[in-house]
Write an enzyme that holds these catalytic residues in place. Structure first.
Site, short mmCIF file in Angstrom:
data_model
loop_
_atom_site.label_atom_id
_atom_site.label_comp_id
_atom_site.label_asym_id
_atom_site.label_seq_id
_atom_site.Cartn_x
_atom_site.Cartn_y
_atom_site.Cartn_z
CE LYS A 189 -4.16 -2.12 1.85
NZ LYS A 189 -5.19 -2.14 2.90
CE LYS A 200 -9.00 -13.43 -1.36
NZ LYS A 200 -8.52 -13.60 0.02
CE LYS A 236 -14.33 -4.93 1.39
NZ LYS A 236 -14.96 -4.58 2.68
#
Length: 333
Positions: free
Chosen positions: A116, A197, A200
């Site tokens: 991130k 994968k 969201k």
């Protein structure tokens, strides 16, 4: 029914974005299947959600919708404890204690944090200490079982390390969660990129299917799903996109490998996609209906969450009383 000797099971999801079929087939479906084998505690982890900015009013609405989806998916509020993380302040209290005993090096090794920080110009401190809060969520309830996906296994190992370090410094206090975890269900990949994968937070309108998507939208998204260059399904050499569609079909229909091979060997992708669409729509229809019923009167969901807090709070406070005493924090006499 499990007795008091049964292990506590703890898990939770962030109330951000739209829950997709990967969340359901990969986690929620499993939660419902195993809940009666344990003393289950399911949390809506809103403190974790604010590691990135959330519009306050929208976040509050998402919290209640997340709880409603838990119940609509089959979590039994009479048996399972369902509550919102921020309604029990001991979560952040214990997280602070853990941040004081967790070496910076342990947190620096977390791959999610590294990923991130590479994707963003700057991140908040909360993202760095996120694993300490996750450890607090689990250990506050002395959970022995934590069903998590592959992306959280490193955090769970850190939770085990933190529990061990605290126990070593201050004496036996926490149950160390097992690594032999229940299956977390199917691993669902992105429809537009089956090497990643389903997420969201992933960009792209063709990436995922929301649990609340209409049948027409589901048909459209499955129709656009990546397959491969072969003309038909070849079980001896399934492309990643085709394998993903097969996984979705099996997770929704319950068909085993032999049945699936018999039905789809040599069929064209249009036939496969039609069958996947039908199986998925059929699986989601009762969930969507129950969700609509629950959110039509939000007082029902709010009542369940209040009851969940009332059940979880004494457990959390009992643990914190022991922690405060162990580390020497001042206690009124």
């Amino acid at each position: 029914m499990p007795n008091k000797a049964s292990p506590v099971l703890f898990s939770g999801m962030q109330p951000t974005g739209d829950l997709h079929i990967g969340n359901y087939l990969g986690a929620l479906k499993t939660w419902t299947a195993i809940q009666y084998d344990y003393r289950p505690i399911y949390c809506v982890v809103d403190y974790h959600a604010i590691t990135v900015y959330q519009e306050p009013k929208a976040l509050q609405e998402k919290i209640e919708e997340m709880a409603a989806l838990y119940i609509a998916a089959g979590i039994d509020p009479e048996h399972s404890t369902i509550f919102v993380q921020s309604t029990i302040p001991q979560h952040v209290e214990l997280a602070w204690v853990f941040s004081c005993v967790t070496p910076v090096g342990w947190l620096s090794r977390m791959t999610q944090f590294k990923t991130k920080t590479e994707q963003q110009e700057s991140v908040g401190t909360g993202l760095f200490v996120y694993p300490a809060l996750m450890a607090a969520d689990i250990l506050l309830y002395q959970a022995g079982v934590v069903p998590v996906g592959d992306d959280q296994t490193q955090h769970l190992e850190l939770t085990r390390d933190i529990a061990g370090r605290f126990n070593s410094l201050y004496g036996e206090t926490f149950v160390v969660p097992k690594t032999e975890l229940p299956s977390v269900g199917a691993r669902i990949m992105g429809l537009d990129d089956p090497t990643q994968k389903m997420s969201k937070s992933a960009p792209g309108s063709n990436h995922s299917i929301s649990l609340l998507d209409s049948p027409s939208r589901i048909k459209k998204l499955i129709g656009r799903a990546v397959t491969d260059t072969k003309p038909a399904v070849d079980f001896n050499d399934l492309g990643e996109g085709v394998a993903n569609l097969i996984t979705i079909y099996q997770a929704c229909s319950g068909a085993d490998n032999e049945e699936t091979r018999e039905v789809f060997s040599g069929v064209q992708y249009g036939v496969l996609k039609k069958a996947v669409t039908e199986a998925l729509v059929e699986k989601l229809e009762p969930l969507q209906k129950k969700f609509r019923d629950l959110t039509a009167d939000r007082d029902v969901v709010r009542g369940i969450l209040r009851h969940g807090t009332e059940r979880a709070a004494p457990i959390a406070e009992k643990t914190m009383q022991a922690v405060r005493q162990k580390v020497g924090l001042y206690m009124h006499r």
